[in-house]
Design an enzyme around this catalytic site. Structure first.
Site, PDB file in Angstrom:
ATOM      1  N   PHE A  24       0.838  -1.204   0.000  1.00 57.87           N
ATOM      2  CA  PHE A  24       0.000   0.000   0.000  1.00 57.87           C
ATOM      3  C   PHE A  24       0.867   1.247   0.000  1.00 57.87           C
ATOM      4  CE2 PHE A  24      -2.683   3.137   2.343  1.00 57.87           C
ATOM      5  CZ  PHE A  24      -3.753   3.176   1.470  1.00 57.87           C
ATOM      6  N   SER A  92       3.525  -6.989   2.518  1.00 57.05           N
ATOM      7  CA  SER A  92       2.577  -6.119   3.219  1.00 57.05           C
ATOM      8  C   SER A  92       1.176  -6.265   2.617  1.00 57.05           C
ATOM      9  CB  SER A  92       3.074  -4.674   3.171  1.00 57.05           C
ATOM     10  OG  SER A  92       2.362  -3.856   4.056  1.00 57.05           O
ATOM     11  N   MET A  93       0.573  -5.179   2.078  1.00 57.39           N
ATOM     12  CA  MET A  93      -0.720  -5.316   1.426  1.00 57.39           C
ATOM     13  C   MET A  93      -0.629  -6.253   0.231  1.00 57.39           C
ATOM     14  SD  MET A  93      -3.170  -2.548  -0.509  1.00 57.39           S
ATOM     15  CE  MET A  93      -2.174  -2.528  -2.006  1.00 57.39           C
ATOM     16  N   ASP A 192       8.997  -4.621  13.301  1.00 59.26           N
ATOM     17  CA  ASP A 192       8.232  -4.047  12.185  1.00 59.26           C
ATOM     18  C   ASP A 192       7.408  -2.901  12.754  1.00 59.26           C
ATOM     19  OD1 ASP A 192       6.327  -3.467  10.182  1.00 59.26           O
ATOM     20  OD2 ASP A 192       6.336  -5.534   9.451  1.00 59.26           O
ATOM     21  N   HIS A 222      10.050  -3.281   8.203  1.00 58.53           N
ATOM     22  CA  HIS A 222       8.889  -3.697   7.419  1.00 58.53           C
ATOM     23  C   HIS A 222       9.212  -3.989   5.950  1.00 58.53           C
ATOM     24  CE1 HIS A 222       4.772  -4.195   6.259  1.00 58.53           C
ATOM     25  NE2 HIS A 222       4.850  -3.217   5.375  1.00 58.53           N
TER      26      HIS A 222
END
Length: 253
Positions: A24, A92-93, A192, A222
């Site tokens: 994202f 992630s996303m 993270d 992250h």
């Protein structure tokens, strides 16, 4: 389009293809080194630029998770038309989108997740559907990298309507996690500052996969694909792909 945000495509093996999904507010830049490593290993690779990304943050507020999912599903269809076996990797996303693809397309051979998101513990998230109607953006969440001098190409603001749509996607994905049965390699950072560790724990506990490998990344934050542990991610993912592919070929003999 921002310079460096371009999608990545490589025509390699007709046996194995890999779809990469970025996160994202980010771009394929966060996945490019990984994509190049896979291409050098001889695989066919796709890493699309998701709608609303790589331009201006305001554009992301004009899209929803269905737009992002549509883009990765289209790229998946392209790879399936070219390659006998297809894997999907996500950060992630991008991990959230990968899980949704796995839920909807059981023919995917296996998935690799790096710091995937399926929820947040932040209390303000409950107010996001309301706040996003009046506040267009907040400070960015991008660039959580331990390695000095490395920059993630991502928006400087977090678009809240886009974030509210991601929150909706989390609910959709979590409801169907048990239907994920593909072999899974999940790599998550010990530290993270964006995605809480509970996310990976939920995925590991709730997917229906029997072949599950968990790797803790001790030296990255992250955006681990741009961090100290990137070589570990790249190497482990190639080994995972070849192992799963060998096992699948063996099953059909």
């Amino acid at each position: 389009m921002l310079v460096g945000a371009e999608p990545f495509a490589h025509e390699g093996s007709e046996d194995i293809g890999v779809l990469l999904c970025h996160g994202f507010t980010s771009t394929p830049q966060s996945m490019r080194a990984w994509a190049e490593h896979l291409a050098e290993a001889g695989l066919s690779v796709r890493c699309p630029l998701l709608p609303g990304h790589g331009t201006r943050w305001q554009d992301l507020n004009r899209t929803t998770w269905r737009d992002w999912y549509g883009a990765v599903e289209q790229a998946l269809d392209e790879l399936r038309g070219r390659c006998r076996t297809v894997f999907v990797f996500g950060l992630s996303m991008g991990g959230t989108l990968t899980l949704r693809l796995a839920e909807q397309h059981p023919d995917i051979a296996g998935i690799v997740l790096v710091n995937p998101s399926v929820m947040t513990l932040r209390k303000e998230a409950k107010l996001l559907p309301v706040i996003s109607r009046v506040v267009p953006s907040l400070a960015a969440i991008a660039g959580d990298i331990a390695k000095p001098g490395v920059v993630e190409l991502a928006y400087s603001r977090m678009p809240l309507r886009g974030m509210a749509s991601l929150q909706q996607l989390w609910g959709v994905v979590r409801a169907d996690l048990a239907s994920v049965r593909q072999p899974l390699l999940l790599l998550h950072s010990a530290v993270d500052h964006v995605v809480e560790p509970e996310n990976s724990a939920i995925v590991l506990n709730e997917v229906g996969s029997e072949d599950v490998t968990e790797v803790v990344l001790d030296d990255s934050y992250h955006v681990a694909t741009l961090d100290h542990d990137a070589p570990r991610i790249f190497g482990d993912s190639v080994e995972f792909v070849h192992r799963v592919h060998r096992e699948r070929v063996g099953e059909t003999v």
